[in-house]
Structure formats: C-alpha cells, structure tokens
Enzyme design. Structure first.
Site, PDB file in Angstrom:
ATOM      1  N   ARG A   1       0.905  -1.204   0.180  1.00  0.00           N
ATOM      2  CA  ARG A   1       0.122   0.103   0.018  1.00  0.00           C
ATOM      3  C   ARG A   1       0.917   1.418  -0.077  1.00  0.00           C
ATOM      4  O   ARG A   1       1.079   1.914  -0.861  1.00  0.00           O
ATOM      5  CB  ARG A   1      -0.965  -0.043   1.216  1.00  0.00           C
ATOM      6  CG  ARG A   1      -2.315   1.018   1.196  1.00  0.00           C
ATOM      7  CD  ARG A   1      -1.873   2.285   1.392  1.00  0.00           C
ATOM      8  NE  ARG A   1      -1.185   2.601   2.689  1.00  0.00           N
ATOM      9  CZ  ARG A   1      -0.846   3.751   3.095  1.00  0.00           C
ATOM     10  NH1 ARG A   1      -0.536   4.736   2.412  1.00  0.00           N
ATOM     11  NH2 ARG A   1      -0.241   3.697   4.360  1.00  0.00           N
ATOM     12  N   ASP A   2       1.567   1.370   1.181  1.00  0.00           N
ATOM     13  CA  ASP A   2       2.404   2.688   1.260  1.00  0.00           C
ATOM     14  C   ASP A   2       3.419   2.665   0.049  1.00  0.00           C
ATOM     15  O   ASP A   2       3.811   3.720  -0.299  1.00  0.00           O
ATOM     16  CB  ASP A   2       2.838   2.885   2.425  1.00  0.00           C
ATOM     17  CG  ASP A   2       3.274   4.065   3.102  1.00  0.00           C
ATOM     18  OD1 ASP A   2       3.023   5.141   2.324  1.00  0.00           O
ATOM     19  OD2 ASP A   2       3.393   4.572   4.282  1.00  0.00           O
TER      20      ASP A   2
ATOM     21  N   HIS B   1       4.441   4.118  12.880  1.00  0.00           N
ATOM     22  CA  HIS B   1       4.730   3.866  11.349  1.00  0.00           C
ATOM     23  C   HIS B   1       5.762   4.981  11.223  1.00  0.00           C
ATOM     24  O   HIS B   1       5.727   6.041  11.042  1.00  0.00           O
ATOM     25  CB  HIS B   1       3.018   4.210  10.971  1.00  0.00           C
ATOM     26  CG  HIS B   1       3.326   4.613   9.461  1.00  0.00           C
ATOM     27  ND1 HIS B   1       2.751   3.577   8.531  1.00  0.00           N
ATOM     28  CD2 HIS B   1       3.827   5.342   8.534  1.00  0.00           C
ATOM     29  CE1 HIS B   1       2.793   3.898   7.283  1.00  0.00           C
ATOM     30  NE2 HIS B   1       3.452   5.059   7.147  1.00  0.00           N
TER      31      HIS B   1
ATOM     32  N   HIS C   1       9.025   6.357   8.538  1.00  0.00           N
ATOM     33  CA  HIS C   1       9.488   6.457   7.256  1.00  0.00           C
ATOM     34  C   HIS C   1      11.040   6.779   7.421  1.00  0.00           C
ATOM     35  O   HIS C   1      11.452   7.426   8.366  1.00  0.00           O
ATOM     36  CB  HIS C   1       8.810   7.628   6.405  1.00  0.00           C
ATOM     37  CG  HIS C   1       7.543   7.202   5.693  1.00  0.00           C
ATOM     38  ND1 HIS C   1       7.356   6.678   4.399  1.00  0.00           N
ATOM     39  CD2 HIS C   1       6.579   6.964   6.419  1.00  0.00           C
ATOM     40  CE1 HIS C   1       6.172   6.309   4.431  1.00  0.00           C
ATOM     41  NE2 HIS C   1       5.603   6.600   5.401  1.00  0.00           N
TER      42      HIS C   1
ATOM     43  N   CYS D   1       4.661   9.013   0.476  1.00  0.00           N
ATOM     44  CA  CYS D   1       3.273   9.505   0.187  1.00  0.00           C
ATOM     45  C   CYS D   1       3.301  10.507  -0.894  1.00  0.00           C
ATOM     46  O   CYS D   1       4.136  11.555  -0.850  1.00  0.00           O
ATOM     47  CB  CYS D   1       2.831  10.490   1.629  1.00  0.00           C
ATOM     48  SG  CYS D   1       1.225  11.129   1.282  1.00  0.00           S
TER      49      CYS D   1
ATOM     50  N   ASN E   1       9.295   3.633   3.726  1.00  0.00           N
ATOM     51  CA  ASN E   1       9.069   3.166   5.187  1.00  0.00           C
ATOM     52  C   ASN E   1      10.555   2.429   5.619  1.00  0.00           C
ATOM     53  O   ASN E   1      11.205   2.080   4.856  1.00  0.00           O
ATOM     54  CB  ASN E   1       7.972   2.313   5.447  1.00  0.00           C
ATOM     55  CG  ASN E   1       6.536   2.644   4.987  1.00  0.00           C
ATOM     56  OD1 ASN E   1       6.455   2.789   3.834  1.00  0.00           O
ATOM     57  ND2 ASN E   1       5.872   3.413   5.654  1.00  0.00           N
TER      58      ASN E   1
HETATM   59  N1  COA Z   1     -13.482   5.286  -3.230  1.00  0.00           N
HETATM   60  C1  COA Z   1     -13.838   5.529  -4.315  1.00  0.00           C
HETATM   61  N2  COA Z   1     -14.475   6.531  -4.690  1.00  0.00           N
HETATM   62  C2  COA Z   1     -14.687   7.527  -3.549  1.00  0.00           C
HETATM   63  C3  COA Z   1     -14.262   7.380  -2.578  1.00  0.00           C
HETATM   64  C4  COA Z   1     -13.529   5.833  -2.157  1.00  0.00           C
HETATM   65  N3  COA Z   1     -12.945   5.897  -0.946  1.00  0.00           N
HETATM   66  N4  COA Z   1     -14.523   8.227  -1.795  1.00  0.00           N
HETATM   67  C5  COA Z   1     -15.128   9.143  -2.544  1.00  0.00           C
HETATM   68  N5  COA Z   1     -15.192   8.505  -3.933  1.00  0.00           N
HETATM   69  C6  COA Z   1     -15.783   9.166  -4.888  1.00  0.00           C
HETATM   70  C7  COA Z   1     -17.367   9.864  -4.748  1.00  0.00           C
HETATM   71  O1  COA Z   1     -18.346   8.602  -4.891  1.00  0.00           O
HETATM   72  C8  COA Z   1     -17.403  10.646  -5.799  1.00  0.00           C
HETATM   73  O2  COA Z   1     -17.693   9.980  -6.914  1.00  0.00           O
HETATM   74  P1  COA Z   1     -18.807  10.901  -8.068  1.00  0.00           P
HETATM   75  O3  COA Z   1     -17.843  11.953  -8.483  1.00  0.00           O
HETATM   76  O4  COA Z   1     -18.685   9.794  -8.984  1.00  0.00           O
HETATM   77  O5  COA Z   1     -19.964  11.353  -7.454  1.00  0.00           O
HETATM   78  C9  COA Z   1     -16.086  11.452  -5.781  1.00  0.00           C
HETATM   79  O6  COA Z   1     -15.271  10.373  -5.570  1.00  0.00           O
HETATM   80  C10 COA Z   1     -16.017  12.576  -5.224  1.00  0.00           C
HETATM   81  O7  COA Z   1     -16.199  12.488  -3.705  1.00  0.00           O
HETATM   82  P2  COA Z   1     -15.604  13.431  -2.594  1.00  0.00           P
HETATM   83  O8  COA Z   1     -16.019  12.769  -1.162  1.00  0.00           O
HETATM   84  O9  COA Z   1     -15.873  14.609  -3.034  1.00  0.00           O
HETATM   85  O10 COA Z   1     -14.290  12.960  -2.659  1.00  0.00           O
HETATM   86  P3  COA Z   1     -12.871  14.087  -2.976  1.00  0.00           P
HETATM   87  O11 COA Z   1     -12.926  14.205  -4.531  1.00  0.00           O
HETATM   88  O12 COA Z   1     -12.918  15.432  -2.066  1.00  0.00           O
HETATM   89  O13 COA Z   1     -11.678  13.064  -2.665  1.00  0.00           O
HETATM   90  C11 COA Z   1     -10.773  11.343  -1.390  1.00  0.00           C
HETATM   91  C12 COA Z   1     -11.381  12.599  -1.415  1.00  0.00           C
HETATM   92  C13 COA Z   1     -10.583  10.816   0.008  1.00  0.00           C
HETATM   93  C14 COA Z   1     -11.689  10.085  -1.915  1.00  0.00           C
HETATM   94  C15 COA Z   1      -9.573  11.363  -2.158  1.00  0.00           C
HETATM   95  O14 COA Z   1      -8.924  12.607  -1.708  1.00  0.00           O
HETATM   96  C16 COA Z   1      -8.715  10.354  -2.102  1.00  0.00           C
HETATM   97  O15 COA Z   1      -8.997   8.997  -2.451  1.00  0.00           O
HETATM   98  N6  COA Z   1      -7.383  10.389  -1.637  1.00  0.00           N
HETATM   99  C17 COA Z   1      -6.352   9.291  -1.135  1.00  0.00           C
HETATM  100  C18 COA Z   1      -5.630   9.695  -0.519  1.00  0.00           C
HETATM  101  C19 COA Z   1      -4.451   8.450  -0.165  1.00  0.00           C
HETATM  102  O16 COA Z   1      -4.612   7.590  -0.480  1.00  0.00           O
HETATM  103  N7  COA Z   1      -3.320   9.212   0.179  1.00  0.00           N
HETATM  104  C20 COA Z   1      -2.254   8.327   0.551  1.00  0.00           C
HETATM  105  C21 COA Z   1      -2.446   7.440   1.694  1.00  0.00           C
HETATM  106  S1  COA Z   1      -1.619   8.298   3.345  1.00  0.00           S
HETATM  107 ZN    ZN Z   2       3.407   6.161   5.440  1.00  0.00          ZN
END
Ligand code: COA
Ligand code: ZN
Length: 314
Positions: A15-16, A207, A209, A240, A249
């Site tokens: 994942r990370d 956790h 890095h 990240c 990590n």
């Molecule tokens: N999985 C899949 N789709 C998701 C979701 C999830 N967990 N959460 C939200 N969505 C979809 C919604 O259904 C919506 O879809 P639509 O446009 O088809 O209606 C769209 O995303 C927007 O939803 P919203 O709540 O406004 O999300 P956003 O665009 O503000 O994004 C996150 C927020 C959290 C979903 C996004 O920033 C993200 O996935 N970040 C991951 C960060 C990450 O993994 N970082 C590394 C780890 S530390």
């Molecule tokens: Zn990390």
C-alpha cells in the site's frame, strides 16, 4: 535497554510502497507479493487502499487484489480507507481490518484527502460505525504526527487533540505516523511519555519512514516505551504522493534482521522475506533502499583469503 520479547510487524509495502511507484504494477504481481509476504509469516499486511482511483491510480485494482490473494489463517489482511465509501468497499472485499488516515496538520490533511481535519474526523466516525456493525476492527493512523512537510513542527497539543477526538469516537488502536521521516528518538520518547499515560486503553503502533535514516532508532526508542506494533515496508518501498520529500518506510527485512539480532521475536522467516524483497525489486524494476539484501545477515561469513588461511595453518 528494556526491550519487549516479541513485536508485531504490519507490512505496508503493497500500500504505502506501491502507491508511489510510477508504473502500474499488474494485479497478479501485487497478489504474488502479498502471498510471498504472508508465506514469510507476516502477521498483518496492509494489502491496498480503497481510495479514489484518480487520487491513487496505482491501487485502482484494490478489489481484484483482495479477491485473488491466498488467505492464510495467521495473517490479518487490512486496507487503508479515508471515508465511509472506502470502508464499505473494503468490507465488501473481505478485509479483516480497516486502517484509517487523518493528519495531525491541517495542510497535509487537505493535500492528502481534500478535507479539513474536522471533516476527516467526522468521516472517520462514520467509518468506525460501519466497521463496528460488520465486526471489523479499525486502526486509526495519524499522519504528520511528528512534523509536517508544509508546516514544520506539529505541536503536541495538536496531536493530542486529534488522538482525543479519535478515542472519544471509539478508536482503540492508533498509529502515530512519521510521514516524511522528521522524528528523532528523543522526540518519540517525548510524544509517547505525553500520550501513553493520558490514553491508557490504546494500542499504539509506530509508522516510520526512513527519509532521514532515523526509523530504526525511533523504533528502538518506542520499544523502550513499551510499543510493540510497527509498520514496515518490504525493501524499504514507500512514500506519500501527497507529501513532498516523502520516501520509503523502514525496510521490513532490515527491521526484522535488527530485531532478531537483538533476540526479539517477530514470527517472520527472514530468508523468505529476503526472497520476497528480491522479487519486489524485480517487479518495480529499480533498486530499493534495503541494506540486508545487499549485505546479507550479520551471521554471513566470507571465505578466508588463502594467504591468511596459510598463516593460520588452516
Ligand atoms: N473510493 C472510491 N471513490 C470514492 C471514495 C472512495 N473511498 N470516496 C469518494 N469517492 C468518490 C465519490 O463517490 C465521488 O464520486 P462521483 O464524482 O462519481 O460522485 C467522488 O469520489 C468525489 O467524492 P468526494 O467525497 O468529494 O471526494 P474528493 O474528490 O474530495 O476526494 C478522497 C476525497 C478522500 C476520496 C480522495 O482525496 C482520496 O481518495 N484520497 C486518497 C489519499 C491517499 O490515498 N493518500 C495516501 C495515503 S496516506
Ligand atoms: Zn506512510
């Protein structure tokens, strides 16, 4: 040193680690890595994340990976989720545990999940409810616990308030994440001295890095404070995508080697782990930071040069 007899390592490389790899890793290769890791005895693996595929395209195949991995009874298969939608996807995919993410600093949380810390905490409350209904345990990670790449120092009062709000909402397992390797052992000691007595029922994970080569020293400092859960990443993969300057990590096999050398049990087979690490290096197609893959374990012996052997009469 007051060190534990045994620690639990959670592998987060798939994942990370994989999330920051630029070239898409085919699903079957991700599955192969997870299976090699569980076969090596990893008690816990953060297999993937259920986030928006646009945010992390590398992990867009989360469902397919979860479906195809071989389930070993001694391994807990976890996944990272940022919100309720992620939790519902993860539970439907059959995870054994959910890991959540929120940052201690406002800027990193916005960069990472496009939410304020308050918004994230509200969503994580809903995740805890969804998981409780499905009887799935949740571990809540707190990014930038020891410093933020945008804001610098993160006040301990700020970290404490995030911890308190998670605990008040029912969280019992918390992971303090040093997202960009800013922590040092004295700081780890200070943070744990502050938090552990205030939140007695909590199971803490560190956790780390290794961005600034302080990960293992930080883990040793945490073990001296009674922490026995650590995240690590095969080969030292990781970083990240939403934190500039982030790198891998702590390397799982280097950590396991260090722990075993000190007589601390992990239940992990180091030789199989080293094989897995070599395979991961082939898969990602570039060298990884792990040291033991290159140096071999400390028990490795080299043949004696002939001239020396002759003088020793061997
Ligand atoms: N999985 C899949 N789709 C998701 C979701 C999830 N967990 N959460 C939200 N969505 C979809 C919604 O259904 C919506 O879809 P639509 O446009 O088809 O209606 C769209 O995303 C927007 O939803 P919203 O709540 O406004 O999300 P956003 O665009 O503000 O994004 C996150 C927020 C959290 C979903 C996004 O920033 C993200 O996935 N970040 C991951 C960060 C990450 O993994 N970082 C590394 C780890 S530390
Ligand atoms: Zn990390």
């Amino acid at each position: 040193m007051r060190l534990p007899a045994r620690v639990t390592i959670c592998e987060v490389g798939t994942r990370d680690g994989f999330q920051i790899e630029p070239d898409f890793i085919p699903t079957e290769q991700k599955v192969e890595v997870v299976d090699r890791l569980s076969a090596a005895g990893l008690p816990r693996i953060e297999v993937t994340s259920f986030v928006h595929p646009r945010a992390v395209p590398q992990l867009a195949d989360a469902e397919a990976v979860m479906k195809r991995i071989e389930r070993r009874p001694c391994t807990v298969y976890a996944a990272l989720v940022p919100n309720e939608k992620g939790a519902a996807r993860a539970i439907a995919a059959g995870v054994n545990a959910i890991h959540t993410v929120v940052s201690a600093s406002e800027s990193h949380n916005l960069a990472n999940v496009n939410m304020t810390v308050d918004e994230s905490l509200a969503k994580l409350g809903a995740v805890l409810d969804v998981a409780a209904r499905a009887s799935i345990p949740v571990g809540c990670g707190i990014s930038t616990s020891f410093g933020c790449p945008f804001e610098g120092d993160v006040p301990l009062s700020r970290l404490e308030s995030v911890v308190r709000r998670l605990v008040d909402r029912g969280a019992r397992a918390l992971a303090l994440a040093d997202t960009t390797g800013m922590a040092n052992p004295r700081q780890v000691e200070r943070v744990l001295d502050h938090l552990m007595p205030r939140f007695p029922g909590v199971e803490w994970t560190l956790h780390t890095h290794d961005t600034r080569a302080m990960a293992i020293p930080n883990i040793i400092a945490a073990m001296e404070h009674g922490v026995t859960h650590f995240d690590a990443s095969i080969g030292g993969l990781g970083g990240c995508p939403f934190a500039p300057g982030a790198s891998g990590n702590v390397c799982t096999e280097d950590l396991v080697h260090c722990l075993h050398a000190m007589g601390i049990e992990t239940g992990i087979d180091l030789d199989r782990l080293l094989e897995a690490s070599r395979r991961v290096q082939e898969i990602v197609g570039h060298e990884l930071p792990g040291q033991i893959v290159k140096a071999g374990p400390f028990t490795r012996k080299y043949p004696l040069p002939e001239a020396v052997a002759a003088r020793l009469g061997r």
